[in-house]
Design a protein around this motif. Structure first.
Motif, PDB file in Angstrom:
ATOM      1  N   PHE A 175       7.220  77.762  15.844  1.00 13.87           N
ATOM      2  CA  PHE A 175       8.064  76.897  15.022  1.00 13.87           C
ATOM      3  C   PHE A 175       7.951  75.421  15.431  1.00 13.87           C
ATOM      4  CE2 PHE A 175       9.787  81.015  14.165  1.00 13.87           C
ATOM      5  CZ  PHE A 175      10.365  80.939  12.905  1.00 13.87           C
ATOM      6  N   ASP A 176       7.137  75.141  16.447  1.00 16.52           N
ATOM      7  CA  ASP A 176       7.021  73.751  16.914  1.00 16.52           C
ATOM      8  C   ASP A 176       6.411  72.844  15.868  1.00 16.52           C
ATOM      9  OD1 ASP A 176       8.128  74.523  19.276  1.00 16.52           O
ATOM     10  OD2 ASP A 176       6.267  74.466  20.444  1.00 16.52           O
ATOM     11  N   LEU A 177       5.617  73.404  14.963  1.00 11.33           N
ATOM     12  CA  LEU A 177       4.959  72.593  13.945  1.00 11.33           C
ATOM     13  C   LEU A 177       5.799  72.459  12.678  1.00 11.33           C
ATOM     14  CD1 LEU A 177       1.328  73.953  14.395  1.00 11.33           C
ATOM     15  CD2 LEU A 177       2.260  71.788  15.206  1.00 11.33           C
ATOM     16  N   THR A 178       7.043  72.941  12.713  1.00 13.43           N
ATOM     17  CA  THR A 178       7.953  72.744  11.589  1.00 13.43           C
ATOM     18  C   THR A 178       8.829  71.529  11.863  1.00 13.43           C
ATOM     19  OG1 THR A 178       9.701  74.151  12.526  1.00 13.43           O
ATOM     20  CG2 THR A 178       8.004  75.235  11.197  1.00 13.43           C
ATOM     21  N   ASP A 216      12.133  71.244  11.988  1.00 10.02           N
ATOM     22  CA  ASP A 216      13.352  71.460  12.766  1.00 10.02           C
ATOM     23  C   ASP A 216      13.173  72.323  14.015  1.00 10.02           C
ATOM     24  OD1 ASP A 216      15.371  70.102  11.036  1.00 10.02           O
ATOM     25  OD2 ASP A 216      14.633  71.545   9.581  1.00 10.02           O
ATOM     26  N   GLY A 217      12.039  73.019  14.112  1.00  6.70           N
ATOM     27  CA  GLY A 217      11.874  73.916  15.251  1.00  6.70           C
ATOM     28  C   GLY A 217      12.855  75.080  15.179  1.00  6.70           C
ATOM     29  N   LEU A 218      12.859  75.884  16.240  1.00  7.66           N
ATOM     30  CA  LEU A 218      13.766  77.032  16.299  1.00  7.66           C
ATOM     31  C   LEU A 218      14.224  77.230  17.737  1.00  7.66           C
ATOM     32  CD1 LEU A 218      14.934  79.489  14.608  1.00  7.66           C
ATOM     33  CD2 LEU A 218      13.041  80.810  15.601  1.00  7.66           C
ATOM     34  N   THR A 219      15.541  77.362  17.915  1.00  2.71           N
ATOM     35  CA  THR A 219      16.081  77.613  19.245  1.00  2.71           C
ATOM     36  C   THR A 219      16.189  79.117  19.469  1.00  2.71           C
ATOM     37  OG1 THR A 219      18.385  77.629  18.505  1.00  2.71           O
ATOM     38  CG2 THR A 219      17.428  75.490  19.138  1.00  2.71           C
ATOM     39  N   LEU A 220      16.322  79.504  20.731  1.00  2.00           N
ATOM     40  CA  LEU A 220      16.446  80.925  21.060  1.00  2.00           C
ATOM     41  C   LEU A 220      17.714  81.513  20.449  1.00  2.00           C
ATOM     42  CD1 LEU A 220      15.362  83.373  22.551  1.00  2.00           C
ATOM     43  CD2 LEU A 220      16.538  82.590  24.615  1.00  2.00           C
ATOM     44  N   SER A 221      18.811  80.758  20.472  1.00  4.70           N
ATOM     45  CA  SER A 221      20.062  81.262  19.903  1.00  4.70           C
ATOM     46  C   SER A 221      19.935  81.462  18.395  1.00  4.70           C
ATOM     47  CB  SER A 221      21.214  80.309  20.215  1.00  4.70           C
ATOM     48  OG  SER A 221      20.972  79.022  19.671  1.00  4.70           O
ATOM     49  N   GLU A 222      19.213  80.546  17.716  1.00  2.00           N
ATOM     50  CA  GLU A 222      19.007  80.703  16.272  1.00  2.00           C
ATOM     51  C   GLU A 222      18.128  81.922  15.982  1.00  2.00           C
ATOM     52  OE1 GLU A 222      19.123  77.021  13.434  1.00  2.00           O
ATOM     53  OE2 GLU A 222      17.698  76.653  15.062  1.00  2.00           O
ATOM     54  N   TRP A 260      17.762  78.200   9.365  1.00  2.00           N
ATOM     55  CA  TRP A 260      16.724  79.094   8.873  1.00  2.00           C
ATOM     56  C   TRP A 260      17.328  80.331   8.221  1.00  2.00           C
ATOM     57  CZ3 TRP A 260      11.647  77.664   9.060  1.00  2.00           C
ATOM     58  CH2 TRP A 260      11.323  76.599   9.913  1.00  2.00           C
ATOM     59  N   LYS A 261      16.525  80.970   7.341  1.00  2.00           N
ATOM     60  CA  LYS A 261      16.974  82.181   6.663  1.00  2.00           C
ATOM     61  C   LYS A 261      15.774  83.081   6.378  1.00  2.00           C
ATOM     62  CE  LYS A 261      19.564  83.779   2.597  1.00  2.00           C
ATOM     63  NZ  LYS A 261      20.303  83.345   1.379  1.00  2.00           N
ATOM     64  N   ILE A 262      15.935  84.391   6.633  1.00  2.00           N
ATOM     65  CA  ILE A 262      14.882  85.352   6.285  1.00  2.00           C
ATOM     66  C   ILE A 262      14.913  85.542   4.774  1.00  2.00           C
ATOM     67  CG2 ILE A 262      14.089  87.740   6.492  1.00  2.00           C
ATOM     68  CD1 ILE A 262      15.179  87.772   9.333  1.00  2.00           C
ATOM     69  N   ILE A 263      13.815  85.214   4.115  1.00  2.00           N
ATOM     70  CA  ILE A 263      13.781  85.288   2.656  1.00  2.00           C
ATOM     71  C   ILE A 263      12.959  86.469   2.148  1.00  2.00           C
ATOM     72  CG2 ILE A 263      14.151  82.814   2.338  1.00  2.00           C
ATOM     73  CD1 ILE A 263      11.097  82.574   1.823  1.00  2.00           C
ATOM     74  N   GLU A 264      12.195  87.115   3.022  1.00  2.00           N
ATOM     75  CA  GLU A 264      11.398  88.271   2.604  1.00  2.00           C
ATOM     76  C   GLU A 264      11.092  89.139   3.810  1.00  2.00           C
ATOM     77  OE1 GLU A 264       7.193  89.343   0.300  1.00  2.00           O
ATOM     78  OE2 GLU A 264       7.849  87.260   0.497  1.00  2.00           O
ATOM     79  N   VAL A 319       2.215  79.124   9.272  1.00  2.00           N
ATOM     80  CA  VAL A 319       3.199  78.047   9.187  1.00  2.00           C
ATOM     81  C   VAL A 319       2.819  77.122   8.036  1.00  2.00           C
ATOM     82  CG1 VAL A 319       4.307  76.128  10.385  1.00  2.00           C
ATOM     83  CG2 VAL A 319       3.613  78.158  11.673  1.00  2.00           C
ATOM     84  N   GLU A 320       3.694  77.037   7.044  1.00  2.00           N
ATOM     85  CA  GLU A 320       3.506  76.106   5.931  1.00  2.00           C
ATOM     86  C   GLU A 320       4.482  74.953   6.120  1.00  2.00           C
ATOM     87  OE1 GLU A 320       3.228  77.961   1.945  1.00  2.00           O
ATOM     88  OE2 GLU A 320       3.495  79.839   3.049  1.00  2.00           O
ATOM     89  N   ASN A 321       3.933  73.769   6.316  1.00  2.00           N
ATOM     90  CA  ASN A 321       4.749  72.585   6.561  1.00  2.00           C
ATOM     91  C   ASN A 321       4.211  71.457   5.696  1.00  2.00           C
ATOM     92  OD1 ASN A 321       6.738  71.003   7.697  1.00  2.00           O
ATOM     93  ND2 ASN A 321       5.539  70.503   9.511  1.00  2.00           N
ATOM     94  N   GLY A 322       4.803  71.275   4.526  1.00  2.00           N
ATOM     95  CA  GLY A 322       4.252  70.308   3.590  1.00  2.00           C
ATOM     96  C   GLY A 322       2.940  70.821   3.029  1.00  2.00           C
ATOM     97  N   GLN A 323       1.896  70.046   3.168  1.00  2.00           N
ATOM     98  CA  GLN A 323       0.578  70.426   2.663  1.00  2.00           C
ATOM     99  C   GLN A 323      -0.241  71.208   3.694  1.00  2.00           C
ATOM    100  OE1 GLN A 323      -0.402  69.887  -0.540  1.00  2.00           O
ATOM    101  NE2 GLN A 323       1.683  69.126  -0.824  1.00  2.00           N
ATOM    102  N   ASN A 324       0.260  71.308   4.914  1.00  2.00           N
ATOM    103  CA  ASN A 324      -0.506  71.941   5.981  1.00  2.00           C
ATOM    104  C   ASN A 324      -0.158  73.425   6.123  1.00  2.00           C
ATOM    105  OD1 ASN A 324      -1.707  69.457   6.750  1.00  2.00           O
ATOM    106  ND2 ASN A 324       0.172  68.911   7.849  1.00  2.00           N
ATOM    107  N   THR A 325      -1.187  74.220   6.374  1.00  2.00           N
ATOM    108  CA  THR A 325      -1.005  75.648   6.653  1.00  2.00           C
ATOM    109  C   THR A 325      -1.776  75.979   7.920  1.00  2.00           C
ATOM    110  OG1 THR A 325      -0.814  76.179   4.299  1.00  2.00           O
ATOM    111  CG2 THR A 325      -1.294  77.991   5.808  1.00  2.00           C
TER     112      THR A 325
END
Length: 236
Positions: A74-77, A79-85, A98-102, A138-144
């Protein structure tokens, strides 16, 4: 006289008892036959149930694989992701950002609530066991960006791997447009379904492609052990 009557009564009772016994035999036989028939009826159901259970166990729980994956994906997103999240996502399917969508047998997608990033996990299982390869896309804008790990079911661990083939820019153009081997292209790997990756070459603002045409599309299809390569010619 009384003695004779008593003897006749005894004979009569004995005959009645035999008749009752004989009449019970067909009923008993019929009951046993019904039980056998019902038992045979249950066999296909049990086999189907066993088959379904086996099929269900052919795949790993994607949340288990998510729990094993490193936070660094998640470092390339934005907001990143914490362990608690991450723990909240595993328990509730949702965290502050964040939310699981699928979620399916082979795929788990987590989207940022501001819609800026999506992180998707794909599990490509080995055909003969529960080992396999786990990918994060990881999809972040135009980058995958893809990362991959070997998954070992026996000890429930991930080991980083570079299983995907590297391509040259010349693999995407005609022989007349061949580029020198010294040119290092920027390649994009992206899942187009749960088992297939498309490989493309970055051409935007690349002077080497100003007068060159992309004529090939490259696909990597999982076969249960590795990827089968398929090159398709782009029709004009």
């Amino acid at each position: 006289m009384n003695k004779i009557v008593l003897i006749h009564m005894i004979i009569f009772l004995f005959a009645c008892n035999q008749a009752n016994k004989n009449s019970d035999e067909p009923q008993k036989t019929k009951l046993e036959s019904n039980l056998k028939r019902d038992a045979l009826k249950e066999v296909p159901n049990k086999l189907e149930s066993s088959k379904n259970n086996h099929s269900h166990n052919d795949y790993k729980d994607m949340k288990l694989l998510f729990s094993l994956s490193p936070l660094s994906i998640f470092d390339l997103t934005n907001d990143g992701l914490t362990l608690s999240e991450k723990k909240e996502l595993l328990q509730k399917g949702e965290s502050n950002t964040w939310k699981i969508i699928e979620e399916s047998k082979t795929k788990l997608a987590v989207q940022n609530k501001n819609l800026s990033s999506i992180v998707t996990l794909y599990f490509l299982k080995h055909k003969d066991d529960l080992d396999g390869v786990l990918f994060s896309e990881v999809e972040n804008g135009q980058n995958t960006i893809l990362h991959s790990w070997k998954y070992f079911n026996e000890n429930k661990t991930l080991q980083e791997t570079t299983i995907l083939k590297k391509y040259k820019a010349s693999d995407f153009v005609s022989s007349e447009d061949k580029l020198p081997d010294s040119y290092k292209p920027i390649l994009h790997y992206m899942f187009i379904d749960d088992q297939t990756i498309e490989v493309s070459v970055h051409t935007w603002m690349e002077k080497e492609f100003e007068n060159r045409e992309i004529i090939n599309r490259i696909f990597l299809k999982w076969n249960g052990l590795n990827f089968d390569e398929k090159i398709e010619r782009i029709s004009n």
